[in-house]
Design an enzyme around this catalytic site. Structure first.
Site, PDB file in Angstrom:
ATOM      1  N   TYR A  23       5.816   5.710 -26.177  1.00 46.38           N
ATOM      2  CA  TYR A  23       4.544   5.889 -25.455  1.00 46.38           C
ATOM      3  C   TYR A  23       3.984   7.235 -25.890  1.00 46.38           C
ATOM      4  CZ  TYR A  23       5.580   2.135 -22.080  1.00 46.38           C
ATOM      5  OH  TYR A  23       5.833   0.924 -21.472  1.00 46.38           O
ATOM      6  N   TYR A  45      10.719   2.515 -14.002  1.00 45.60           N
ATOM      7  CA  TYR A  45      10.544   1.678 -15.188  1.00 45.60           C
ATOM      8  C   TYR A  45      11.541   0.513 -15.196  1.00 45.60           C
ATOM      9  CZ  TYR A  45       8.789   0.626 -19.845  1.00 45.60           C
ATOM     10  OH  TYR A  45       8.180   0.004 -20.912  1.00 45.60           O
TER      11      TYR A  45
HETATM   12  C1  DHB Z   1       4.585  -3.927 -24.107  1.00 40.61           C
HETATM   13  C2  DHB Z   1       3.550  -4.051 -23.204  1.00 40.61           C
HETATM   14  C3  DHB Z   1       3.394  -3.089 -22.236  1.00 40.61           C
HETATM   15  O1  DHB Z   1       2.404  -3.208 -21.330  1.00 40.61           O
HETATM   16  C4  DHB Z   1       4.257  -1.998 -22.161  1.00 40.61           C
HETATM   17  O2  DHB Z   1       4.056  -1.070 -21.209  1.00 40.61           O
HETATM   18  C5  DHB Z   1       5.289  -1.896 -23.066  1.00 40.61           C
HETATM   19  C6  DHB Z   1       5.462  -2.870 -24.048  1.00 40.61           C
HETATM   20  C7  DHB Z   1       4.746  -4.981 -25.142  1.00 40.61           C
HETATM   21  O3  DHB Z   1       3.870  -5.856 -25.212  1.00 40.61           O
HETATM   22  O4  DHB Z   1       5.715  -4.940 -25.886  1.00 40.61           O
END
Ligand code: DHB
Ligand code: FAD
Length: 394
Positions: free
Chosen positions: A204, A388
């Site tokens: 991220y 998470y």
């Molecule tokens: C993915 C999508 C998300 O919204 C996220 O926070 C992390 C990964 C994904 O599509 O892999």
């Protein structure tokens, strides 16, 4: 007119509707699932990719986790990147061994459809003009058209699992609903690329030019997202422009970058938070995106949908097996506890990681300070990790 009778009529064959049908089947409860899209469309739709531990455990416990076990990619943490450096948040260490698994939503849907087919219980695609009525009476009614013929399902309960653009929620009188809503001035431009993931974990990233997310679907497919305008015109983005922007935002001082590859799919999604209260009206129960939407930054949407239908299936099992309605009575309150926690987390992740149009640069500096706090304080990183990996399903 074809008249059908069942115990639970399920509108929508996304993760919520299909999982509910599966859990009810295991309890010996009859259901009919109707879906207004084609089977291929539902299977191919590219959406979520992160499964919480609770979702993974439930799939395995209920016999639909065999392929997930083989092909799912277990991740013990994620990385936060800012000012050109990546920092790891170790979920396993911070949460007593909990983790997340990367497995596409469309794969979950495929596995649930396969399980449904084995039961030979009905699942109708391509239905038209769905209407749900009489949910204030003991015998709700679902009407629809299939291959030009009118159909009616009389049932004991209706599960509105028809997502954010469905008909179940709009069918409830507005005076009986409270809708809490927030629009974000951001969207995500997402791509699937035929390229091996260049990191074992999600990244991220907050960059001065905006948010970017590195994810994956398999050892040969990378999934990437870029912050864009909520109504971004995809036509303005050539593949080359998408890669250039991604490389800019993932420009790390250690030289790490995503691998490039052919872009197999691209789309733009806006970002919203919505919660509808209560999630029950008479004998109509809303579940999943039909009742709540989270911005995708916390990867919570599909997991919330699964948590809702787990609670609903237990409540319906209690009703049919013990003749008691107390779990149905508390369905909405129990779901909303988790929903608001997920809203808080998704809102927080979104505001920490996206660039707003803030002329003075105050917000950007505050966001960097927040990220710096998260990667240096054990308390702060534990808080992120706990949210998470998600609450236990109970
Ligand atoms: C993915 C999508 C998300 O919204 C996220 O926070 C992390 C990964 C994904 O599509 O892999
Ligand atoms: P849906 O999947 O929307 O299913 C509803 C179904 O009902 C659909 O098949 C629809 O065609 C059908 N339908 C609609 N109207 C009718 C009607 N009138 N009659 C019959 N059927 C109808 N979540 C996560 O947990 N982790 C992630 O990493 C994540 N990433 C995401 C990334 C993106 C880009 C997006 C867009 C979403 C993401 N989400 C994520 C959210 C997740 O995809 C949704 O929360 C999830 O699909 C909700 O499941 P659902 O079954 O409630 O709704």
């Amino acid at each position: 007119m074809t008249r059908i009778r069942t115990q639970v009529g399920i509108v929508g064959a996304g993760p919520a509707g299909l999982f509910l049908g599966h859990l009810l089947h295991l309890e010996g409860i009859d259901s009919i699932i109707i879906e207004n899209r084609a089977r291929e469309y539902v299977i191919e739709r590219v959406r979520a990719g992160v499964l919480e531990q609770g979702t993974v455990d439930l799939m395995i416990e209920t016999g639909v986790g065999e392929r997930l076990r083989r092909e799912g990619m277990r991740h013990g943490g994620v990385q936060l990147a800012f000012q050109g450096r990546r920092h790891r948040i170790d979920f396993e260490e911070l949460t007593g061994g909990r983790s997340i698994t990367i497995y596409g939503q469309n794969e979950v849907v495929k596995d649930l459809i396969a399980a449904r087919c084995v039961t030979e219980r009905p699942l109708y695609y391509d239905v038209e003009d769905v209407a749900v009525t009489d949910f204030d009476t003991p015998k709700p009614l679902i009407r629809f058209r299939l291959t030009g013929k009118e159909h009616e399902i009389r049932c004991d309960f209706v599960a509105g699992c028809d997502g954010s653009h469905g008909v179940c929620r709009p069918g409830i009188p507005a005076s009986r609903l409270c809708v809490y809503e927030r629009e974000y001035p951001f969207g995500w431009l997402g791509i699937l690329a035929r390229a091996a993931p260049s990191s074992d974990e999600l990244v991220y990233a907050l960059h001065e030019r905006g948010f970017a997310l590195f994810s994956m679907r398999s050892p040969t497919v990378t999934r990437l997202y870029l912050q864009c305008a909520p109504d971004e015109d995809l036509g303005r983005w050539s593949d080359e422009a998408i890669w250039a922007e991604l490389m800019e935002r993932f420009n790390m001082s250690d030289g790490w970058r995503p691998n490039r590859g052919e872009i197999a799919q691209k789309s733009v999604t806006g970002m919203r938070s919505v919660v509808v209260e209560p999630m029950r009206h008479g004998r109509l129960f809303l579940a999943g995106d039909a009742a709540h939407i989270v911005p995708p930054t916390g990867a919570k949407g599909m997991n919330l949908a699964v948590a809702d239908v787990r609670i609903l299936s237990r409540a319906l099992a209690q009703y049919y097996q013990q003749g008691r309605g107390d779990l149905l009575e508390t369905y909405s309150d129990r779901c909303l506890l988790r929903v608001w926690r997920a809203q808080r987390f998704s809102w927080w992740m979104t505001s920490m990681l996206h660039r707003s149009r803030d002329g003075s640069g105050f917000d950007y500096r505050r966001q960097i300070a927040e990220l710096d706090y998260v990667i240096t304080s054990r308390a702060a990183m534990t808080s992120l990790a706990e949210s998470y990996v998600g609450m236990a399903l109970g």
